[in-house]
Scaffold this motif. Structure first.
Motif, PDB file in Angstrom:
ATOM      1  N   UNK A  83       0.824  -1.208   0.000  1.00 14.87           N
ATOM      2  CA  UNK A  83       0.000   0.000   0.000  1.00 14.87           C
ATOM      3  C   UNK A  83       0.862   1.264   0.000  1.00 14.87           C
ATOM      4  N   UNK A  84       1.949   1.248   0.766  1.00 13.67           N
ATOM      5  CA  UNK A  84       2.840   2.407   0.841  1.00 13.67           C
ATOM      6  C   UNK A  84       3.535   2.649  -0.498  1.00 13.67           C
ATOM      7  N   UNK A  85       3.988   1.562  -1.138  1.00 10.00           N
ATOM      8  CA  UNK A  85       4.646   1.700  -2.448  1.00 10.00           C
ATOM      9  C   UNK A  85       3.650   2.195  -3.491  1.00 10.00           C
ATOM     10  N   UNK A  86       2.427   1.645  -3.483  1.00 12.59           N
ATOM     11  CA  UNK A  86       1.390   2.100  -4.434  1.00 12.59           C
ATOM     12  C   UNK A  86       1.120   3.589  -4.235  1.00 12.59           C
ATOM     13  N   UNK A  87       1.010   4.014  -2.963  1.00 10.11           N
ATOM     14  CA  UNK A  87       0.748   5.425  -2.674  1.00 10.11           C
ATOM     15  C   UNK A  87       1.890   6.297  -3.172  1.00 10.11           C
ATOM     16  N   UNK A  88       3.114   5.846  -2.943  1.00 10.13           N
ATOM     17  CA  UNK A  88       4.274   6.614  -3.373  1.00 10.13           C
ATOM     18  C   UNK A  88       4.294   6.763  -4.897  1.00 10.13           C
ATOM     19  N   UNK A  89       4.004   5.698  -5.619  1.00 12.50           N
ATOM     20  CA  UNK A  89       3.984   5.769  -7.080  1.00 12.50           C
ATOM     21  C   UNK A  89       2.857   6.678  -7.571  1.00 12.50           C
TER      22      UNK A  89
END
Length: 201
Positions: free
Chosen positions: A90-96
């Motif tokens: 979820x954190x990586x998706x948000x960052x992208x």
């Protein structure tokens, strides 16, 4: 807030937004001129000095704002995970998503990390320190890690995210998928290492 104070805040905001809008893969903050920023904001160059002492003060404001905005968005990623799903994914998706919707928020931190003045380098280092401290606190609480391990894990995670962000920043969303998957894997490896090093309860 009075009408005059509101107008002043509105103009100051316009200057910050104008400077952010002019950043790109080819243009770092140091290449912007006061006249360009004032023109983009729709004010006379002489009026700039009512809001900022010089371009450096504007740039430092942008670094602070960029760091705060990015931290707020990453908090949302962790909140999304609280309602189901992997915190890391979820954190990586948000960052992208940030790289898609608001790339210059990350760009100012990335470019000025090795900025031309000690003040800019210190400001970016301070923002990265805030990221690490906030993430370390989260890891310590949620994963019950000792403070030193939580900090080392957070520092490794932030370093990996910044490195991948620099690589993915100017790519199209579809091209980022391999970088995103590699980053998820790397973050999981760091988390597993931190878990292995933590004393068992």
């Amino acid at each position: 807030m009075g009408v005059r104070a509101q107008q002043k805040e509105k103009t100051r905001r316009a200057l910050v937004d104008a400077a952010f809008n002019q950043l790109s893969a080819e243009r770092s903050f140091s290449s912007l001129s006061l006249r360009e920023v004032a023109r983009e904001a729709g004010i006379a160059p002489t009026s700039f000095y009512r809001h900022f002492k010089d371009m450096d003060e504007l740039g430092l404001t942008m670094v602070d704002e960029g760091g705060l905005t990015l931290r707020q968005l990453m908090r949302k990623g962790r909140q999304r995970a609280a309602s189901g799903g992997s915190v890391i994914r979820n954190s990586v998706e948000t960052f992208m998503e940030v790289l898609d919707s608001n790339p210059n928020v990350f760009r100012i931190l990335l470019h000025e990390r090795s900025g031309t003045t000690p003040a800019f380098r210190a400001a970016v280092a301070r923002e990265i320190g805030h990221f690490i401290a906030e993430l370390a606190h989260y890891i310590e609480q949620q994963a019950e890690r000792p403070k030193d391990i939580a900090w080392a894990q957070a520092e490794a995670l932030v370093t990996l995210v910044f490195h991948s962000g620099a690589e993915a920043l100017d790519m199209k969303a579809a091209q980022r998928k391999p970088i995103k998957e590699r980053l998820v894997l790397q973050l999981r490896m760091v988390a597993k290492g931190a878990e292995a090093l933590s004393p068992k309860h």
